[in-house]
Design a protein around this motif. Structure first.
Motif, PDB file in Angstrom:
ATOM      1  N   ASN A 175       0.826  -1.200   0.000  1.00 46.96           N
ATOM      2  CA  ASN A 175       0.000   0.000   0.000  1.00 46.96           C
ATOM      3  C   ASN A 175       0.868   1.260   0.000  1.00 46.96           C
ATOM      4  OD1 ASN A 175      -2.769   1.137   0.233  1.00 46.96           O
ATOM      5  ND2 ASN A 175      -1.937   1.990   2.120  1.00 46.96           N
ATOM      6  N   ALA A 176       1.946   1.236   0.768  1.00 44.80           N
ATOM      7  CA  ALA A 176       2.825   2.413   0.834  1.00 44.80           C
ATOM      8  C   ALA A 176       3.457   2.715  -0.528  1.00 44.80           C
ATOM      9  CB  ALA A 176       3.919   2.187   1.874  1.00 44.80           C
ATOM     10  N   LEU A 177       3.828   1.676  -1.265  1.00 45.56           N
ATOM     11  CA  LEU A 177       4.497   1.876  -2.550  1.00 45.56           C
ATOM     12  C   LEU A 177       3.537   2.313  -3.660  1.00 45.56           C
ATOM     13  CD1 LEU A 177       6.908  -1.187  -2.563  1.00 45.56           C
ATOM     14  CD2 LEU A 177       7.546   1.219  -2.340  1.00 45.56           C
ATOM     15  N   THR A 178       2.233   2.101  -3.467  1.00 47.16           N
ATOM     16  CA  THR A 178       1.291   2.385  -4.545  1.00 47.16           C
ATOM     17  C   THR A 178       0.291   3.481  -4.216  1.00 47.16           C
ATOM     18  OG1 THR A 178      -0.095   0.552  -3.743  1.00 47.16           O
ATOM     19  CG2 THR A 178       1.439   0.068  -5.526  1.00 47.16           C
ATOM     20  N   ASP A 179       0.332   4.015  -2.990  1.00 48.05           N
ATOM     21  CA  ASP A 179      -0.612   5.091  -2.694  1.00 48.05           C
ATOM     22  C   ASP A 179      -0.072   6.420  -3.211  1.00 48.05           C
ATOM     23  OD1 ASP A 179       1.315   5.914  -0.901  1.00 48.05           O
ATOM     24  OD2 ASP A 179       0.185   5.368   0.897  1.00 48.05           O
ATOM     25  N   ALA A 180      -0.816   7.487  -2.985  1.00 45.90           N
ATOM     26  CA  ALA A 180      -0.436   8.797  -3.511  1.00 45.90           C
ATOM     27  C   ALA A 180       0.503   9.557  -2.590  1.00 45.90           C
ATOM     28  CB  ALA A 180      -1.696   9.632  -3.763  1.00 45.90           C
ATOM     29  N   ASN A 181       0.911   8.946  -1.477  1.00 48.00           N
ATOM     30  CA  ASN A 181       1.791   9.609  -0.513  1.00 48.00           C
ATOM     31  C   ASN A 181       3.239   9.217  -0.800  1.00 48.00           C
ATOM     32  OD1 ASN A 181       3.140  10.667   1.655  1.00 48.00           O
ATOM     33  ND2 ASN A 181       2.183   9.354   3.191  1.00 48.00           N
ATOM     34  N   PRO A 182       4.080  10.148  -1.295  1.00 42.53           N
ATOM     35  CA  PRO A 182       5.463   9.792  -1.616  1.00 42.53           C
ATOM     36  C   PRO A 182       6.359   9.653  -0.391  1.00 42.53           C
ATOM     37  CG  PRO A 182       5.125  12.127  -1.993  1.00 42.53           C
ATOM     38  CD  PRO A 182       3.781  11.561  -1.597  1.00 42.53           C
ATOM     39  N   PHE A 183       5.871  10.054   0.777  1.00 47.51           N
ATOM     40  CA  PHE A 183       6.735  10.113   1.944  1.00 47.51           C
ATOM     41  C   PHE A 183       6.778   8.810   2.739  1.00 47.51           C
ATOM     42  CE2 PHE A 183       5.075  14.535   1.396  1.00 47.51           C
ATOM     43  CZ  PHE A 183       6.214  15.007   0.760  1.00 47.51           C
ATOM     44  N   ASN A 184       5.982   7.829   2.350  1.00 43.51           N
ATOM     45  CA  ASN A 184       6.066   6.538   3.028  1.00 43.51           C
ATOM     46  C   ASN A 184       6.691   5.466   2.142  1.00 43.51           C
ATOM     47  OD1 ASN A 184       4.040   6.083   1.216  1.00 43.51           O
ATOM     48  ND2 ASN A 184       2.435   5.685   2.718  1.00 43.51           N
ATOM     49  N   ASP A 185       7.160   5.870   0.945  1.00 42.01           N
ATOM     50  CA  ASP A 185       7.732   4.892   0.026  1.00 42.01           C
ATOM     51  C   ASP A 185       8.979   4.234   0.585  1.00 42.01           C
ATOM     52  OD1 ASP A 185       5.727   5.624  -1.651  1.00 42.01           O
ATOM     53  OD2 ASP A 185       7.001   6.392  -3.259  1.00 42.01           O
ATOM     54  N   HIS A 186       9.775   5.000   1.360  1.00 42.39           N
ATOM     55  CA  HIS A 186      11.024   4.432   1.875  1.00 42.39           C
ATOM     56  C   HIS A 186      10.750   3.240   2.775  1.00 42.39           C
ATOM     57  CE1 HIS A 186       9.739   7.108   5.103  1.00 42.39           C
ATOM     58  NE2 HIS A 186      10.489   6.407   5.918  1.00 42.39           N
ATOM     59  N   ALA A 187       9.668   3.305   3.555  1.00 45.00           N
ATOM     60  CA  ALA A 187       9.334   2.185   4.440  1.00 45.00           C
ATOM     61  C   ALA A 187       8.881   0.977   3.628  1.00 45.00           C
ATOM     62  CB  ALA A 187       8.250   2.605   5.424  1.00 45.00           C
ATOM     63  N   GLY A 188       8.037   1.212   2.624  1.00 47.40           N
ATOM     64  CA  GLY A 188       7.608   0.111   1.774  1.00 47.40           C
ATOM     65  C   GLY A 188       8.752  -0.514   1.020  1.00 47.40           C
ATOM     66  N   TRP A 189       9.682   0.317   0.556  1.00 45.40           N
ATOM     67  CA  TRP A 189      10.843  -0.195  -0.186  1.00 45.40           C
ATOM     68  C   TRP A 189      11.723  -1.059   0.717  1.00 45.40           C
ATOM     69  CZ3 TRP A 189      11.780  -0.496  -5.171  1.00 45.40           C
ATOM     70  CH2 TRP A 189      13.080  -0.769  -5.607  1.00 45.40           C
ATOM     71  N   GLN A 190      11.886  -0.650   1.959  1.00 46.74           N
ATOM     72  CA  GLN A 190      12.707  -1.413   2.888  1.00 46.74           C
ATOM     73  C   GLN A 190      12.109  -2.802   3.117  1.00 46.74           C
ATOM     74  OE1 GLN A 190      13.494   0.526   6.586  1.00 46.74           O
ATOM     75  NE2 GLN A 190      14.623  -1.175   7.442  1.00 46.74           N
TER      76      GLN A 190
END
Length: 313
Positions: A175-190
């Motif tokens: 969800n973090a990698l595909t939602d519209a919020n760019p600021f949680n991508d780092h957590a999803g990527w990890q």
């Protein structure tokens, strides 16, 4: 004897799916690093200045690199890094542009969730867990997160985490990698790749403050006892999750990254033949992985052509 028979009926599927899941996670990491290197070169200062001043092969190489970074059949919208690259990435997120690295990471997360559920058929006996897994199978990551949070709210965090661990982390990362919020991508990527990515501040506002403002009826800040210490029923093997803190960068600049992507394209094509992915229910997953492999090969060709034109500047 019955226990052995039961184990034999489920564990092989998990073991057979582990290697393809790992291949997807490592391919996502490699594509992300290739995009980061190419972005630093194409959207930095030195190469654009040289291309504009000299023209000729340098300008052609720069244009090839820019096309490779934005090719929907290859890297997708791939700017990563600092400065102009970061601005380009944020613009792509706001415009819903797709990135190959994220697509591979998400595919790996979905495959890992499926692997865990294949090894735990009893999950389908729980209505809440079954609803979450059906949403995952349908590709509805936001719905899966909502259903998971409903279990947390109605039955308690300990029950929810014990029931769906370790899939809950993969669902939230997806969800973090595909939602519209760019600021949680780092957590999803990890979570997706097993490697940390620094969350950089934007306009002086720290990531921690943004995360605080983005809170809501989500998960508790502290996991229940037993999860934090690695004890209890939630301690299970996480299929395909690399355990590393940093990638091994390829040698040779653009040529090295191109060679790495070709290798991962071959690995992903091999993953489509995994025994655990046979059968009609796996057709969509195999087709998705095959398409991602083709895109890796296309991106590798673009990077190799740019390297030849630039002579690996």
């Amino acid at each position: 004897m019955p226990d052995a028979a039961t184990s034999a009926s489920t564990d092989p599927d998990v073991d057979q799916l582990d290697a393809p899941c790992r291949a997807l996670a490592e391919a996502a990491d490699a594509v992300g690093e290739a995009a980061r290197y190419a972005s630093g070169l194409a959207l930095g200062v030195r190469l654009p200045a040289a291309a504009l001043a000299r023209g000729g092969r340098t300008r052609r190489g720069w244009r090839t690199l820019l096309r490779t970074l934005t090719d929907p059949a290859g890297l997708g919208w791939a700017p990563r890094g600092r400065g102009v690259a970061r601005a380009g990435r944020l613009a792509g997120i706001l415009a819903s542009r797709e990135s190959l690295a994220i697509s591979i990471a998400v595919c790996g997360l979905k495959a890992r969730i499926r692997t865990v559920s294949a090894g735990r058929p009893e999950l389908l006996e729980d209505p809440g867990a079954a609803a979450v897994l059906r949403a995952v199978a349908a590709g509805h990551q936001a719905e899966a997160v909502r259903l998971f949070r409903t279990i947390v709210r109605e039955q308690g965090a300990e029950h929810a985490f014990s029931l769906l661990a370790p899939s809950f982390a993969d669902i939230l990362a997806w969800n973090a990698l595909t939602d519209a919020n760019p600021f949680n991508d780092h957590a999803g990527w990890q979570v997706a790749t097993g490697r940390a990515e620094t969350a950089e501040p934007l306009l002086g506002i720290g990531a921690a403050f943004r995360a605080f403002c983005d809170r809501g009826p989500g998960l508790p800040e502290r996991p229940p006892t037993g999860l934090a210490s690695g004890r209890g029923p939630a301690r299970r093997r996480v299929a395909g999750r690399p355990q590393r803190t940093a990638p091994r960068p390829p040698d040779g600049g653009l040529r090295g990254h191109a060679a790495a992507l070709r290798t991962h394209a071959v690995r992903l094509r091999g993953a489509t033949a995994a025994p655990g992915w046979q059968g009609p229910e796996s057709d969509a997953l195999r087709a998705e992985v095959a398409n991602l492999a083709t895109r890796c090969a296309t991106a590798a060709g673009g990077l190799a052509l740019a390297a030849a034109q630039l002579q690996d500047q």
